[in-house]
Design an enzyme around this catalytic site. Sequence first.
Site, PDB file in Angstrom:
ATOM      1  N   LYS A  22       0.734  -1.224   0.090  1.00  0.00           N
ATOM      2  CA  LYS A  22       0.015   0.062  -0.083  1.00  0.00           C
ATOM      3  C   LYS A  22       0.993   1.201   0.016  1.00  0.00           C
ATOM      4  CE  LYS A  22      -1.637   1.677   4.061  1.00  0.00           C
ATOM      5  NZ  LYS A  22      -1.549   3.160   4.346  1.00  0.00           N
ATOM      6  N   ASN A  23       1.811   1.349   0.995  1.00  0.00           N
ATOM      7  CA  ASN A  23       2.573   2.694   1.099  1.00  0.00           C
ATOM      8  C   ASN A  23       3.593   2.647   0.116  1.00  0.00           C
ATOM      9  OD1 ASN A  23       1.007   3.132   3.348  1.00  0.00           O
ATOM     10  ND2 ASN A  23       2.419   2.250   4.735  1.00  0.00           N
ATOM     11  N   CYS A 118      -4.906  12.527  12.325  1.00  0.00           N
ATOM     12  CA  CYS A 118      -5.646  11.220  12.378  1.00  0.00           C
ATOM     13  C   CYS A 118      -5.578  10.602  13.737  1.00  0.00           C
ATOM     14  CB  CYS A 118      -5.101  10.112  11.299  1.00  0.00           C
ATOM     15  SG  CYS A 118      -3.734   9.248  11.809  1.00  0.00           S
ATOM     16  N   ARG A 123       0.289  14.343  12.719  1.00  0.00           N
ATOM     17  CA  ARG A 123       0.789  14.176  11.152  1.00  0.00           C
ATOM     18  C   ARG A 123       1.218  15.548  10.642  1.00  0.00           C
ATOM     19  NH1 ARG A 123      -1.409   9.117   9.607  1.00  0.00           N
ATOM     20  NH2 ARG A 123       0.593   8.888   8.200  1.00  0.00           N
ATOM     21  N   LEU A 127       7.543  19.719   7.042  1.00  0.00           N
ATOM     22  CA  LEU A 127       9.029  19.372   6.238  1.00  0.00           C
ATOM     23  C   LEU A 127       8.684  19.373   4.909  1.00  0.00           C
ATOM     24  CD1 LEU A 127      10.065  16.638   9.016  1.00  0.00           C
ATOM     25  CD2 LEU A 127      10.604  19.187   8.793  1.00  0.00           C
ATOM     26  N   ASP A 327       4.182   0.690  12.279  1.00  0.00           N
ATOM     27  CA  ASP A 327       3.327   0.335  11.838  1.00  0.00           C
ATOM     28  C   ASP A 327       2.798  -1.438  12.242  1.00  0.00           C
ATOM     29  OD1 ASP A 327       3.209   1.564   8.573  1.00  0.00           O
ATOM     30  OD2 ASP A 327       2.407   2.473  10.421  1.00  0.00           O
ATOM     31  N   ARG A 419      -9.127  -0.267   4.349  1.00  0.00           N
ATOM     32  CA  ARG A 419      -8.213   0.712   3.863  1.00  0.00           C
ATOM     33  C   ARG A 419      -6.851   0.060   3.179  1.00  0.00           C
ATOM     34  NH1 ARG A 419      -6.711   5.044   7.104  1.00  0.00           N
ATOM     35  NH2 ARG A 419      -5.249   5.417   5.099  1.00  0.00           N
TER      36      ARG A 419
HETATM   37  C1  EPZ Z   1       4.019   6.790   6.369  1.00  0.00           C
HETATM   38  O1  EPZ Z   1       3.413   8.001   6.873  1.00  0.00           O
HETATM   39  C2  EPZ Z   1       2.908   5.722   6.264  1.00  0.00           C
HETATM   40  N1  EPZ Z   1       1.872   5.965   5.595  1.00  0.00           N
HETATM   41  C3  EPZ Z   1       2.630   5.397   7.683  1.00  0.00           C
HETATM   42  O2  EPZ Z   1       1.888   3.992   7.733  1.00  0.00           O
HETATM   43  C4  EPZ Z   1       3.616   5.108   8.694  1.00  0.00           C
HETATM   44  O3  EPZ Z   1       3.210   4.827   9.989  1.00  0.00           O
HETATM   45  C5  EPZ Z   1       4.581   6.376   8.692  1.00  0.00           C
HETATM   46  O4  EPZ Z   1       4.965   6.712   7.320  1.00  0.00           O
HETATM   47  C6  EPZ Z   1       5.935   5.870   9.296  1.00  0.00           C
HETATM   48  O5  EPZ Z   1       6.532   4.933   9.081  1.00  0.00           O
HETATM   49  C7  EPZ Z   1       1.870   6.079   4.122  1.00  0.00           C
HETATM   50  O6  EPZ Z   1       2.885   5.757   3.512  1.00  0.00           O
HETATM   51  C8  EPZ Z   1       1.071   6.287   3.174  1.00  0.00           C
HETATM   52  P1  EPZ Z   1       6.081  10.319   8.403  1.00  0.00           P
HETATM   53  P2  EPZ Z   1       3.992   9.448   6.714  1.00  0.00           P
HETATM   54  O7  EPZ Z   1       6.158  11.579   7.433  1.00  0.00           O
HETATM   55  O8  EPZ Z   1       4.661   9.524   5.311  1.00  0.00           O
HETATM   56  C9  EPZ Z   1       6.266  13.613  11.537  1.00  0.00           C
HETATM   57  C10 EPZ Z   1      -0.106   2.601   7.825  1.00  0.00           C
HETATM   58  O9  EPZ Z   1      -0.340   2.275   8.763  1.00  0.00           O
HETATM   59  N2  EPZ Z   1       6.478  14.751  10.625  1.00  0.00           N
HETATM   60  O10 EPZ Z   1       7.338   9.457   8.223  1.00  0.00           O
HETATM   61  O11 EPZ Z   1       2.804  10.549   7.062  1.00  0.00           O
HETATM   62  C11 EPZ Z   1       4.616  13.226  11.838  1.00  0.00           C
HETATM   63  O12 EPZ Z   1       3.721  13.804  12.456  1.00  0.00           O
HETATM   64  C12 EPZ Z   1       0.330   4.188   7.959  1.00  0.00           C
HETATM   65  O13 EPZ Z   1      -0.027   2.209   6.776  1.00  0.00           O
HETATM   66  C13 EPZ Z   1       6.416  16.068  10.870  1.00  0.00           C
HETATM   67  O14 EPZ Z   1       6.421  16.545  12.124  1.00  0.00           O
HETATM   68  O15 EPZ Z   1       4.953   9.467   7.993  1.00  0.00           O
HETATM   69  C14 EPZ Z   1       4.899  11.738  12.391  1.00  0.00           C
HETATM   70  O16 EPZ Z   1       4.989  11.956  13.747  1.00  0.00           O
HETATM   71  C15 EPZ Z   1       0.030   4.860   9.026  1.00  0.00           C
HETATM   72  N3  EPZ Z   1       6.468  16.945   9.821  1.00  0.00           N
HETATM   73  C16 EPZ Z   1       6.408  11.553  12.031  1.00  0.00           C
HETATM   74  O17 EPZ Z   1       7.200  12.499  11.585  1.00  0.00           O
HETATM   75  C17 EPZ Z   1       6.202  16.575   8.540  1.00  0.00           C
HETATM   76  O18 EPZ Z   1       6.485  17.445   7.728  1.00  0.00           O
HETATM   77  C18 EPZ Z   1       6.480  10.343  10.746  1.00  0.00           C
HETATM   78  O19 EPZ Z   1       5.757  10.992   9.656  1.00  0.00           O
HETATM   79  C19 EPZ Z   1       6.365  15.198   8.295  1.00  0.00           C
HETATM   80  C20 EPZ Z   1       6.201  14.144   9.376  1.00  0.00           C
END
Ligand code: EPZ
Length: 439
Positions: A22-23, A118, A123, A127, A327, A419
């Site tokens: 999915k990701n 969420c 989220r 960045l 995850d 989903r």
């Molecule tokens: C991806 O989300 C995955 N989703 C998530 O999987 C997964 O949990 C996550 O990466 C971490 O591995 C998809 O790929 C669609 P991040 P993403 O940007 O890209 C903070 C599932 O169950 N952050 O690495 O949104 C953020 O708040 C889902 O399949 C900032 O502060 O994750 C979080 O605490 C759930 N500012 C952390 O970093 C930013 O601009 C990780 O976020 C971006 C992120």
Amino acid sequence: MAKFVIKGGNQLNGKVKISGAKNSALKIMAASILATGTTILKNVPAIDDVITMVEVLSTIGADISFNSSTNEVKINCDNIKTFEAPYELVRKMRASILVAGPLLSRFGEVKIAIPGGCNIGSRQIDLHLKGFEMLGAQNKLEHGYIYSKVLSSASSSSGHTSISKNFKRKLKGAEINLEFPSRGATENIMMAACLATGKTIINNAAKEPEINDLANFLNKCGAKITGIGTDSIVIEGVEELKGCEYTVMPDSIETGTFIIAGALCGKKIEINNAIWDNMGIFCQKLKDIGVNLINKDADKTIIVKKSKTLLKPAYISTLPFPGFPTDLQPIIAVLLCTIPGISVITENVFENRFMYVDELNRMGANIRIDGHHAVITGVNKLSGAPVNASDLRAGAALVLAGLIADGTTEIYDIHHILRGYENFDKKLRNLGADIVKVN
Ligand code: EPZ
């Protein structure tokens, strides 16, 4: 409202084939915006999030079709005319934000609804936006939307029009140091940089295998990305990307979910289309606990057998790849709550990823939350109960808990699970589980 009804106690046995990731699939679909001509994607999972991404792309004007029985997506973005992604779709799926980088790179501007938080955390996307700024865009947040635009061509006065009139190529390469190895930010910046002029370097980049899959797809379309799989990704901007045929990698989180199912109640489960090295330290951690795991790399197969020894409690700390994947945190919690002794989980990536704990405690688990730690005291058995899925992985954890619980478990709000897991109940039934989906 659909629910899963599970009668616990069956031993699982047999083979299961892992679906596409999915990701990875969602990001590769978004990346097709950058390419001329047709893109054909294979091994795309038939899950609700893919359907939503099809909606997002067709809303902006892509010619797109998804054949869920062959898991094939066909996309042609030559005629997209708008750079706006509406609130209704972005609020449905946060990953819609990943069309922002490609649209900005293509049109020199993008308007996209701010994806709210969420159940698992706030989220942020700061960045992502900082990265766009470094590439020459200016961001404005208004009425719940981000409006990102390159006011004057960062590269030349009139903007570097190329291939066709709706490829404006206004971004300019830059060196970007990410404060946190965010996956979304790495992906959005990497995509935006593909058609920028000059070189972009993303330092402290995320290294998950799904990032590599996206980069490999882009390179197959003609991009020049190096440093893939390292924390410093280099992108040389190119004039044009051309659509290609690409097979999406297997889903490592689905793989981990079936490994835990096997550790909980398996006799012998053969997990096909599974890549051990994509699991980071996950498999090693399970072996340390005492799970009987066999890596059959050459056959892309992982085997889980009933453990001959008592499993040991553990300390789990989630981190970006190759650390323990957040995850799989709710899912390993189900295993730990049945192991005698004290285990501790520390969630370092999201601020609110213990929503499943109350539901597991309703099934007889003994878990206490202390800030971003979950302290788990092992219990002999769980008992079936009506429970609620609060998000995708929490839902999958409750399904696994239902498999080992005494009696019947009913799981509500399973739309979260649908989903991200393709044919989850069917695959479990094929392994001998007593699970049905009741509409
Ligand atoms: C991806 O989300 C995955 N989703 C998530 O999987 C997964 O949990 C996550 O990466 C971490 O591995 C998809 O790929 C669609 P991040 P993403 O940007 O890209 C903070 C599932 O169950 N952050 O690495 O949104 C953020 O708040 C889902 O399949 C900032 O502060 O994750 C979080 O605490 C759930 N500012 C952390 O970093 C930013 O601009 C990780 O976020 C971006 C992120």
